[in-house]
Write an enzyme that holds these catalytic residues in place. Structure first.
Site, PDB file in Angstrom:
ATOM      1  N   TRP A 161       0.835  -1.219   0.000  1.00 12.32           N
ATOM      2  CA  TRP A 161       0.000   0.000   0.000  1.00 12.32           C
ATOM      3  C   TRP A 161       0.859   1.254   0.000  1.00 12.32           C
ATOM      4  CZ3 TRP A 161      -0.505   4.168   3.303  1.00 12.32           C
ATOM      5  CH2 TRP A 161      -1.649   4.965   3.146  1.00 12.32           C
ATOM      6  N   HIS A 162       1.973   1.180   0.768  1.00 12.66           N
ATOM      7  CA  HIS A 162       2.815   2.363   0.908  1.00 12.66           C
ATOM      8  C   HIS A 162       3.551   2.722  -0.378  1.00 12.66           C
ATOM      9  CE1 HIS A 162       2.130   2.092   5.252  1.00 12.66           C
ATOM     10  NE2 HIS A 162       2.562   3.338   5.305  1.00 12.66           N
ATOM     11  N   GLY A 163       3.804   1.744  -1.221  1.00 12.75           N
ATOM     12  CA  GLY A 163       4.489   2.126  -2.445  1.00 12.75           C
ATOM     13  C   GLY A 163       4.647   0.980  -3.411  1.00 12.75           C
TER      14      GLY A 163
END
Lengths: 77, 495
Positions: free
Chosen positions: B324-326
Site C-alpha cells: 500500500w505504501h508504495g
C-alpha cells in the site's frame, strides 16, 4: 444469559480464577483477552460445544451475549 | 495545492465564509465544491474522475449490499465491489511496477518476453479514498451500518478536502453523521487554528529542517559510513513523524473549523515498548484498517493453526501494508520486515512473560526503557528501507552503519571531520537549530503526554491567557522566522 460452561471456558483459556461476565461484556473488558487469545477462546468454545463458526459469524461478534446466542443457535440447528 | 500554501489559505477562507452564508442543508455542497477545487489543483483531472467513479460505485454497491437479504447474493456483491475498487487502485498505481517486475524476472530467467510498461500516473490520495471506500463497503456487509442514501454526502465522505491527500482514513459511522451537522463557530475556528498552527510548526520548523540532514546522506549514501548513517536515519525517523503527524494535525485543524472531528492518527509512536505497540500509535487509522479488514479475518480463518496461523496472518497483513505504501520492492521488503517483527512477537511474548515473572522495581524500569530504545531502533531499521532510493542503497546503509571507519575518535580529529561525520555535511548553525527545535518539540510532547491531552488546543484550553497567547506567538514566530520553506511536499502524499 451466559452459561456457566461458556464462562468456565473463557476463564480457563485466559487463566483467570474468576471474573464477572454477563451478556454485555465485551472482549476488551476482560483481562488478557487480546487478539492472540481471542482465537484461542473461539477454538476452545468450538471444541467445548462441538460447533463450527464461519469467519463472518466470528467477525460479527460484539459481546459475550452475541457469542452465547451464536452457540445456542448452532447447538439447536 | 498543499496546506502550507497561499492558495490553500485563500480557498479555506472562501470556504469558511461560504459555509457561514449557506443554509445547513446545502453546506455539504459548499464543502464538496471546495474539495473538488482542492483536488483539481493538483493538475491531474483524471484523479477527480476516479474519485467520482469510486464514489458512484461505492454508493451503488452500498445500496445493493444493504438491500439484498439473500446471503449468497450479498456475498457476491460485496466481493465484486471490493475487487472492482482494488482493480482500480492496482491499474492506476501498481501496473508500471508489475510490468517492470515481470520484465526483470523474464530477463533473469533468460525468457525472450517483455510486457509494455505504462508510464506511472500521479495517484496522490487514491490509496486513501479507495481504502476508505473499501472500509465503508465492508462495514455495510458485516455490521449494522446503514448505507448512505445521499450521493453528495458519500462523495464528501470520500473526498473531504482536509483528509483526501493523506488521511486520516475515516470510518463511515464516524464521519458520515458529522457531515450533516457542518457548522462554523468561534470555538471551532479557534481550536482548529491552534491545531493547524502546531501541525504547520511540526512540518516547516522541524520536519523540513531535519530533511536537509537525511537527504544529504540518503541522496548519496556511499559518501558516508558509520555514525553518519545512523544519525541520518534518526533524523529521517523524526522528519517522517513530524511531517506526517504535522499534516494530520493540519487536516484535523481544518476539519475542526467546520465542526468536524477527524480521528487522531498518532500517539507518541516512538515511545512504544514493542513493535505491536508502535502500530497502535503510528498511523492509527491505517493500522486499525489493516487490523480490522485483513488481519482479523485471516486470523479467524486460520485459527486452527494456533500461533502459526496468527503469525501467518500478521505477515500477510504487513505485506499488504508495505505494498500500500508504495509500488516498489523497498516497500515490499519494509512490509515483510514489519510482518516478521510482528510474527516473532507472537512467539516471544510468552517467553518474555516467563522471563519477567520475578522482576520488579528498578530492574523492571530499566527493562522498560530498554524496550523503548530497542523498539525505536527496530523501527529505524525499517525506515532505512523506506527512505533509501533502492534496495542496494538500503543494503549499503545497513551493512555500513557500524563499520569501524565511521566510528572512533578520528571523527573528532578536525573541523572538516566533525562536519562530515556528525553534522552530515551541514553547517554548525543548522545543526544547532535543528537540535534545538527537536528538543523543544520533545519537551512539549512529553509535557502534553504527562497531562494526558490529545491536542495542543485541549492542553492550553484552561491555561491563563498570558500563557496561551505566549505559546501562540512563539509558535507563529517560529513558523515565520525559523521555518524551512525550500521543501513543501508532504512525505506521506507519495503513498
Amino acid at each position: 444469559m451466559l452459561s456457566e460452561r461458556l464462562k468456565h471456558v473463557i476463564l480457563r483459556e485466559l487463566e483467570l480464577d474468576d471474573f464477572t461476565m454477563d451478556d454485555t461484556t465485551t472482549a476488551n473488558m476482560v483481562p488478557g483477552w487480546d487478539s492472540l487469545n481471542h482465537v484461542r477462546i473461539i477454538v476452545a468454545v468450538e471444541e467445548e460445544f462441538k460447533v463450527h463458526f464461519s469467519t463472518l459469524e466470528v467477525i460479527r461478534l460484539k459481546s459475550l451475549g452475541d457469542l452465547q446466542s451464536l452457540i445456542d443457535a448452532k447447538s439447536s440447528a | 495545492m498543499v496546506f502550507n500554501s497561499l492558495e490553500f489559505v485563500g480557498l479555506l477562507i472562501v470556504t469558511i465564509l461560504a459555509t457561514l452564508a449557506a443554509p445547513s442543508s446545502i453546506r455539504w455542497l459548499v464543502l464538496s465544491i471546495a474539495s473538488v477545487l482542492f483536488y483539481a489543483a493538483l493538475g491531474a483531472l483524471y484523479l477527480l474522475a476516479i474519485l467520482l467513479v469510486v464514489s458512484f460505485l461505492s454508493y451503488c454497491f452500498g445500496l445493493i449490499i444493504s438491500k439484498v437479504t439473500q446471503p449468497r447474493t450479498r456475498k457476491v456483491t460485496f466481493w465484486l465491489s471490493t475487487f472492482g475498487l482494488i482493480a482500480i487502485l492496482v491499474w492506476c498505481k501498481y501496473l508500471p511496477f508489475l510490468g517492470e517486475s515481470i520484465n526483470t524476472l523474464c530477463n533473469w530467467s533468460g525468457l525472450n518476453f517483455a510486457v509494455a510498461v505504462p508510464e506511472p500516473l500521479v495517484t496522490i490520495g487514491m490509496s486513501y479514498f479507495i481504502f476508505q471506500a473499501l472500509s465503508y463497503l465492508f462495514d455495510l456487509y458485516v455490521t449494522s451500518l446503514s448505507p448512505e442514501r445521499h450521493f453528495g454526502y458519500l462523495f464528501l465522505y470520500l473526498g473531504f478536502f482536509p483528509k483526501i491527500l493523506q488521511g486520516p482514513i475515516e470510518r463511515g459511522e464516524h464521519l458520515l453523521p458529522q457531515l450533516r451537522t457542518v457548522s462554523v463557530t468561534y470555538e471551532g475556528l479557534r481550536a482548529g487554528l491552534v491545531i493547524f498552527a502546531w501541525g504547520l510548526f511540526k512540518k516547516v520548523v522541524i520536519a523540513d529542517r531535519l530533511s536537509v540532514f537525511a537527504d544529504a546522506v540518503y541522496g548519496q549514501p556511499h559518501e558516508f559510513s558509520g555514525i553518519s548513517l545512523l544519525l541520518a536515519t534518526y533524523a529521517y525517523a523524526f522528519q517522517l513523524y513530524c511531517d506526517f503527524s504535522g499534516y494530520t494535525d493540519m487536516a484535523i485543524g481544518v476539519a475542526r473549523m467546520f465542526g468536524i472531528t477527524l480521528s487522531p492518527n498518532f500517539n507518541r509512536p516512538y515511545l512504544a515498548n514493542s513493535v505491536i505497540e508502535f502500530w497502535r500509535r503510528w498511523h492509527m487509522t491505517f493500522s486499525r484498517w489493516i487490523l480490522d479488514y485483513i488481519f482479523k479475518p485471516l486470523q479467524i480463518k486460520w485459527r486452527h493453526a494456533a500461533s502459526l496461523g496468527v503469525a501467518g496472518a500478521l505477515i500477510v497483513t504487513f505485506l499488504v501494508s508495505g505494498i500500500w505504501h508504495g509500488a516498489g520492492w523497498s516497500f515490499v521488503c519494509w512490509g515483510l520486515l514489519h510482518g516478521a517483527y510482528m510474527a516473532t512477537s507472537v512467539f516471544w511474548q510468552p517467553v518474555r512473560k516467563k522471563l519477567l515473572s520475578g522482576w520488579s522495581g528498578s530492574r523492571l524500569m530499566v527493562w522498560g526503557y530498554g524496550r523503548v530504545f530497542v523498539t525505536f531502533n527496530l523501527i529505524c531499521l525499517g525506515w532505512v528501507l523506506f527512505r533509501s532510493s533502492s534496495l542496494s542503497d538500503a543494503w549499503y546503509v545497513v551493512t555500513h552503519m557500524f563499520s569501524a571507519s565511521g566510528w572512533g575518535l578520528h571523527i573528532l580529529s578536525s573541523k572538516e571531520s566533525i562536519r562530515h561525520y556528525l553534522l552530515l555535511g551541514q553547517g554548525f548553525d543548522d545543526a544547532l537549530l535543528a537540535s534545538l527545535v527537536v528538543c523543544i518539540f520533545a519537551v512539549v510532547s512529553w509535557t502534553r503526554s504527562r497531562s494526558g491531552f490529545d491536542t495542543l488546543d485541549s492542553y492550553l484550553e484552561d491555561k491563563p491567557l498570558i500563557i496561551r497567547w505566549s505559546i501562540y506567538y512563539a509558535v507563529i514566530l517560529a513558523i515565520i522566522f525559523i521555518g524551512d520553506y525550500q521543501t513543501s511536499e508532504f512525505l506521506y502524499m507519495r503513498f
